[in-house]
Design an enzyme around this catalytic site. Structure first.
Site, PDB file in Angstrom:
ATOM      1  N   SER A   1       0.720   1.879  -4.976  1.00  0.00           N
ATOM      2  CA  SER A   1       1.102   0.604  -5.600  1.00  0.00           C
ATOM      3  C   SER A   1       0.583   0.556  -7.034  1.00  0.00           C
ATOM      4  CB  SER A   1       0.569  -0.577  -4.786  1.00  0.00           C
ATOM      5  OG  SER A   1      -0.825  -0.435  -4.567  1.00  0.00           O
TER       6      SER A   1
ATOM      7  N   ASP B   1     -10.147   3.940  -3.873  1.00  0.00           N
ATOM      8  CA  ASP B   1      -9.023   4.718  -3.362  1.00  0.00           C
ATOM      9  C   ASP B   1      -9.245   6.195  -3.686  1.00  0.00           C
ATOM     10  OD1 ASP B   1      -6.596   5.670  -2.494  1.00  0.00           O
ATOM     11  OD2 ASP B   1      -5.432   4.078  -3.450  1.00  0.00           O
TER      12      ASP B   1
ATOM     13  N   CYS C   1       0.840  -1.185   0.000  1.00  0.00           N
ATOM     14  CA  CYS C   1       0.000   0.000   0.000  1.00  0.00           C
ATOM     15  C   CYS C   1       0.881   1.242   0.000  1.00  0.00           C
ATOM     16  CB  CYS C   1      -0.908  -0.004   1.214  1.00  0.00           C
ATOM     17  SG  CYS C   1      -1.887   1.473   1.203  1.00  0.00           S
ATOM     18  N   GLY C   2       0.925   1.916  -1.143  1.00  0.00           N
ATOM     19  CA  GLY C   2       1.799   3.087  -1.277  1.00  0.00           C
ATOM     20  C   GLY C   2       1.331   4.275  -0.466  1.00  0.00           C
ATOM     21  N   HIS C   3       0.015   4.508  -0.421  1.00  0.00           N
ATOM     22  CA  HIS C   3      -0.441   5.684   0.344  1.00  0.00           C
ATOM     23  C   HIS C   3      -0.106   5.478   1.820  1.00  0.00           C
ATOM     24  CE1 HIS C   3      -4.168   3.754   1.959  1.00  0.00           C
ATOM     25  NE2 HIS C   3      -4.176   4.774   2.793  1.00  0.00           N
TER      26      HIS C   3
END
Ligand SMILES: O=C(O)[C@H]1NCC[C@@H]1O
Length: 354
Positions: A266, A260, A98-100
């Site tokens: 990602s 999102d 999870c990039g955020h």
């Protein structure tokens, strides 16, 4: 200041720090979970799925959370170079990347002393995710944290122009790419939709239908681990994949039709890997990615060539901003019939109101 008194409750108190990255919530669980067993971060993910899933529902579902809530549970990592380990959770279960969350956790780790002796102008935080080690670089000056960039695990185009049959839409060609999690990519135009202006309900329905079609018709396989071998969601794009200074917009629908709010860290990673694979973007060309939902932005670029099993892969750098929204202690009362949480589906006509 006095610590606020806890209300009457039975059982454990779950403590959290809430943040958001480009509008996407992140509930960082800091206390209240029992021991999480498992020798690796990936096996801890299976453990919480099997034995502690009721706590995910308490924290992600209403009345404490909502349909699109996202969480991060801090765990011990088995890697000596990791500053922290993390498990990600959402409305359906546990993701692998999870990039955020990485952008928010980078700040959190520095602000809350999880890394010793932060450095200016940037502090490196090594975050062990289920997909592997992700390196976050947190802007730090005069004791304050700022923007975060991260280098993700090797990202690669898994398959391009894959034909799947989507009910009511017939044969649809999708690309499938991995950025710590697998996504199907398709231009919203294929369905007569626009990621910025179409009704959210229509975008969610189409993306969900594509996800279901890919899940049932394509075998997804990660070369290193079977627990990484699943489709996480579908990203509808504006089709602007060739490099340009102009931002490109996308909407990511993942887990159980969860949307999102951010451009999806990602997803940006997987999308750049795909664009690089197709020769549409070169190393170190920085592209801006915009959330179709609320217009928040991340930037991304491919920075290095690498491999993942038999796949040619790239390391992608993603950059964005996260902010704190609060802290909370959640409790349950044993006579509350709704204490375990519930969900109402939110699909609406507009992204925002008020
Ligand atoms: O930024 C990301 O990568 C994540 N946001 C929610 C869905 C993905 O896990």
């Amino acid at each position: 200041m006095e610590t606020p008194r806890l209300p009457p409750h039975d059982g454990p108190v779950l403590s959290v720090v809430d943040m958001h990255t480009g509008g996407e919530p992140l509930r960082i669980i800091t206390d209240g979970y029992p021991e999480i067993r498992g020798d690796t971060v990936l096996s801890k993910r299976s453990y919480v799925e099997c034995y502690l899933d009721c706590l995910r529902k308490v924290l992600m579902f209403e009345p404490r959370g909502h349909y699109d809530m996202y969480g991060a549970l801090l765990v011990q990592s088995e890697l000596p170079e990791a500053d922290l380990g993390v498990l990600f959770m959402h409305n359906e279960g546990y993701s692998t990347m999870c990039g955020h969350a990485i952008i928010a956790l980078g700040r959190y780790a520095v602000d809350y002393g999880l890394v010793r002796s932060p450095r200016s102008p940037e502090t490196q935080v090594n975050i062990h995710c289920p997909c592997g080690l992700v390196k976050a670089f947190v802007e730090y000056s005069n004791g304050k944290t700022g923007a975060v960039r991260f280098h993700s695990v090797p990202a690669f185009a898994f398959a391009t122009d894959v034909k799947v049959t989507v009910p009511e839409h017939g044969e649809v060609k999708v690309d499938i790419s991995y950025g710590g999690a697998f996504y199907a990519f398709v231009s919203a135009e294929r369905f007569g939709l626009d990621v910025r202006t179409s009704r959210p309900r229509d975008l969610v329905d189409v993306a969900t239908a594509v996800t279901n079609a890919v899940k049932s018709q394509v075998k997804i396989r990660h070369p290193e681990h079977k627990d990484l071998s699943f489709l996480y969601g579908t990203i509808l794009t504006d089709g602007k994949d060739s490099f340009s200074e102009e931002p490109t917009a996308n909407v990511c629908v993942f887990a159980d039709a969860q949307v999102d709010r951010s451009p999806t860290g990602s997803g940006v990673t997987a999308r750049i890997a795909l664009q690089h694979h197709k020769g549409l973007i070169q190393f170190n060309q920085t592209r801006t990615f915009k959330s179709g939902a609320i217009g928040s932005v991340f930037t991304g670029k491919a920075v290095q060539e690498t491999r993942c099993g038999e796949f040619r892969a790239v390391v992608v750098e993603v950059r964005g901003h996260a902010h704190y929204t609060g802290v909370a202690s959640f409790v349950q009362e044993s006579d509350d019939d709704l204490r375990e949480g519930f969900l109402l589906s939110p699909a609406g006509d507009n992204w925002t109101s008020g």
